[in-house]
Design an enzyme around this catalytic site. Sequence first.
Site, PDB file in Angstrom:
ATOM      1  N   ARG A  26       0.593  -1.174   0.026  1.00 40.18           N
ATOM      2  CA  ARG A  26       0.093   0.005  -0.225  1.00 40.18           C
ATOM      3  C   ARG A  26       1.025   1.544  -0.002  1.00 40.18           C
ATOM      4  O   ARG A  26       0.468   2.286  -0.551  1.00 40.18           O
ATOM      5  CB  ARG A  26      -0.896  -0.010   1.268  1.00 40.18           C
ATOM      6  CG  ARG A  26      -1.937  -1.013   1.055  1.00 40.18           C
ATOM      7  CD  ARG A  26      -2.491  -1.404   2.351  1.00 40.18           C
ATOM      8  NE  ARG A  26      -3.920  -2.265   2.219  1.00 40.18           N
ATOM      9  CZ  ARG A  26      -4.095  -3.680   2.138  1.00 40.18           C
ATOM     10  NH1 ARG A  26      -2.700  -4.019   1.638  1.00 40.18           N
ATOM     11  NH2 ARG A  26      -5.058  -4.354   1.841  1.00 40.18           N
ATOM     12  N   GLY A  91      -1.637 -11.500  -4.937  1.00 41.41           N
ATOM     13  CA  GLY A  91      -3.189 -11.220  -4.823  1.00 41.41           C
ATOM     14  C   GLY A  91      -3.614  -9.647  -4.711  1.00 41.41           C
ATOM     15  O   GLY A  91      -4.410  -8.955  -5.202  1.00 41.41           O
ATOM     16  N   GLN A 166      -8.551  -6.814   0.280  1.00 45.83           N
ATOM     17  CA  GLN A 166      -8.127  -6.400  -1.136  1.00 45.83           C
ATOM     18  C   GLN A 166      -9.237  -5.732  -2.062  1.00 45.83           C
ATOM     19  O   GLN A 166      -9.072  -4.858  -2.968  1.00 45.83           O
ATOM     20  CB  GLN A 166      -7.508  -7.839  -1.863  1.00 45.83           C
ATOM     21  CG  GLN A 166      -6.397  -8.327  -1.229  1.00 45.83           C
ATOM     22  CD  GLN A 166      -5.881  -9.532  -1.742  1.00 45.83           C
ATOM     23  OE1 GLN A 166      -6.521  -9.899  -2.690  1.00 45.83           O
ATOM     24  NE2 GLN A 166      -4.897 -10.266  -1.241  1.00 45.83           N
ATOM     25  N   ASP A 311      -4.580 -15.338   7.082  1.00 48.07           N
ATOM     26  CA  ASP A 311      -3.287 -15.735   6.641  1.00 48.07           C
ATOM     27  C   ASP A 311      -2.537 -16.723   7.904  1.00 48.07           C
ATOM     28  O   ASP A 311      -1.489 -17.266   7.344  1.00 48.07           O
ATOM     29  CB  ASP A 311      -2.438 -14.685   6.156  1.00 48.07           C
ATOM     30  CG  ASP A 311      -3.114 -13.727   5.078  1.00 48.07           C
ATOM     31  OD1 ASP A 311      -3.860 -14.551   4.519  1.00 48.07           O
ATOM     32  OD2 ASP A 311      -2.751 -12.582   4.922  1.00 48.07           O
ATOM     33  N   ARG A 342      -5.763 -23.675   0.611  1.00 49.81           N
ATOM     34  CA  ARG A 342      -5.189 -24.075   1.887  1.00 49.81           C
ATOM     35  C   ARG A 342      -5.927 -24.979   2.848  1.00 49.81           C
ATOM     36  O   ARG A 342      -4.994 -25.847   3.592  1.00 49.81           O
ATOM     37  CB  ARG A 342      -4.758 -22.677   2.674  1.00 49.81           C
ATOM     38  CG  ARG A 342      -3.544 -22.142   1.848  1.00 49.81           C
ATOM     39  CD  ARG A 342      -3.340 -20.759   2.765  1.00 49.81           C
ATOM     40  NE  ARG A 342      -2.165 -20.084   1.987  1.00 49.81           N
ATOM     41  CZ  ARG A 342      -1.633 -18.765   2.257  1.00 49.81           C
ATOM     42  NH1 ARG A 342      -2.574 -17.974   2.805  1.00 49.81           N
ATOM     43  NH2 ARG A 342      -0.706 -18.524   1.627  1.00 49.81           N
TER      44      ARG A 342
HETATM   45  C1  S3P Z   1      -4.655  -8.788   2.326  1.00 51.09           C
HETATM   46  C2  S3P Z   1      -5.987  -9.257   2.300  1.00 51.09           C
HETATM   47  C3  S3P Z   1      -6.056 -10.539   2.874  1.00 51.09           C
HETATM   48  C4  S3P Z   1      -4.892 -11.435   2.950  1.00 51.09           C
HETATM   49  C5  S3P Z   1      -3.938 -11.335   1.952  1.00 51.09           C
HETATM   50  C6  S3P Z   1      -3.385  -9.925   1.942  1.00 51.09           C
HETATM   51  C7  S3P Z   1      -4.223  -7.562   1.791  1.00 51.09           C
HETATM   52  O1  S3P Z   1      -7.020 -11.230   1.914  1.00 51.09           O
HETATM   53  O2  S3P Z   1      -5.398 -12.749   3.107  1.00 51.09           O
HETATM   54  O3  S3P Z   1      -2.659 -12.188   2.194  1.00 51.09           O
HETATM   55  O4  S3P Z   1      -2.996  -7.198   1.880  1.00 51.09           O
HETATM   56  O5  S3P Z   1      -4.927  -6.529   1.667  1.00 51.09           O
HETATM   57  P1  S3P Z   1      -8.379 -10.718   1.618  1.00 51.09           P
HETATM   58  O6  S3P Z   1      -8.502  -9.752   0.456  1.00 51.09           O
HETATM   59  O7  S3P Z   1      -9.228 -11.779   1.364  1.00 51.09           O
HETATM   60  O8  S3P Z   1      -8.941  -9.983   2.800  1.00 51.09           O
END
Ligand code: S3P
Length: 427
Positions: A26, A91, A166, A311, A342
Site C-alpha cells: 500500500r 493477489g 483487497q 493468513d 489451503r
Molecule cells: C491482504 C488481505 C487478505 C490476506 C492477504 C493480504 C491485503 O486477503 O489474506 O494475504 O494485503 O489486503 P483478503 O482480500 O481476502 O482480505
Amino acid sequence: MHRIISSPNRLSGELTPPGDRSISVRAVILNSISSGDAEIRNFGSGADCYAAIRVLKDLGAKISKINDSDFLIQGDSFTEPHKVLNAGNSGTVMRLMAGLLSAQPFSTVITGDRSLRSRPMERVITPLRLMGAEISGRENNTLAPLSIQGRQLKGIEYGMNVASAQVKSAILIAALYGDSKTVINQPDLSRDHTERMLKDMGAKVEIDGLKISISPGKLTSRDVTVPADISSAAFWLVGAACHPDAEIRVNNVGVNPGRTGILDVLKSMGANIEVLNHREQSGEPVADLIARSSDLIGTEISGSMIPRVQDEIPILALAACFAKGKTEIKNAEELRVKETDRIHTIVTELKRLGAKIQETADGMLITQSAPLTGNNCISYGDHRIAMMLGIAGLLSKGETQIKGSEHASVTYPSFWNHISNLIDGKV
Ligand code: S3P
C-alpha cells in the site's frame, strides 16, 4: 529446493521478521499516485513486495533504492506501459492495481503466476464495472490476465459479499478518481491499512462501523516506516508455544487490530505470549512479542475471527495438533482461494506428519496429535505452507523434508536463516 529440519532440544533467540507485506504494498502504490516525495523504510523484502515495485516502475513510477530496505518514491507520473504488467504471486498487488488502472487514461494488461491466474477476480471486476471501469478477464471475467482500458469513474454505493481487504482497497483506490462519493458496506471487518494510510495522506475517508465513505481527491505523499509482519511473526509464536523448551522474542511487530486475531486465538488456547512496548509508528500500532513454551488447549476459530486470522490458519492448524482436545476451524472457505487451496494443502501435509486432521467444506477438525513424526512434505509453491512445514519440522520426531522450501521468500526470504539462528540459540 529441499530443506531438512529436525527438532532441537531448545529453541531460543530474538529476531525481527521483514516489513509487513500489506503495508509495504500500500505504501508504494499510494505514494506513487501522490504529489511529493516519500521514503518507505523497512520495505518488505519478499517477492510480493517487489512485484508491487516492478508493476509501478513499468508504469513509469519513479522509485529508487536508498539502501537494502528503504526506497524513495517521487509520485504522480504514470504512462502507458509497453508490456504486460506482472503481479507475480500477489493477489494484493493485482487487485489493488486493478482499482488504480481502471482510472488511468490508457490501456493495460495485468497478469500473474499460475497460482494468481487461478484466483477469483470477479470480486474486483464487478464493483469496478459498476464504477464505470472497462475491465475484463479470462473465463467470462472471472480470472486474470485482466485487460483494462482506463475511464472516468463514478462514485457508487456497494455492498461487498466477502470480507476482503483487497476488494475494499481496490474500490477505495478507484474511488479517489470518481466523480462523487463512494460508500462501501462490508460484511465484516478486515484489515484497515488502506483506510489508515489514505486518511494520513489527506483523503476524505469516514468510517462508521462496517460502512466506509470516501470522496474523490488527490493524495499527499507520506513517509512510511513499515513494522515487521505479524503474519510472519506468527510462525515463531506457534513454534515457541508448542516446543517444550522455548523462548522467542519477536521485535517491532505490527499489531493492527485487523491482524491480531493470531494473538487472540493463541491466548484463548492458553499460549504464554507477552506483548511489550506498545507504540505507534506511521499511523499503525506496533509492539514487541515474547512467546514461551505453553500447554495449549483446543478451541473454535470461526465467524468474525476468520478475516482477522486467515493468513495464519496454516500455522494455527499446526498449533492445534499440540493442543489438548479438539480444535474446529469453520467459515474459512476463503482459504480455498488463497495462494493454494489451503484447506486441502494444510490437511494433506499435516496428515503426512501423523496429524489427526479432517477436511470440511469450510475448514477443518483437528484432534491433539502430538508427537508428530517427520516425513517428506511439499509446499505446493505456497509460502505459508512452506513455513508452516518448517516449524512442524522443529516440533516433530525425526527429520522433516520440505520440498519447495524456497517459496518462503514470497514474504520471508530470511525465514530459513532465522530458523537456523533459533536452533543455535543465537541472539
Ligand atoms: C491482504 C488481505 C487478505 C490476506 C492477504 C493480504 C491485503 O486477503 O489474506 O494475504 O494485503 O489486503 P483478503 O482480500 O481476502 O482480505
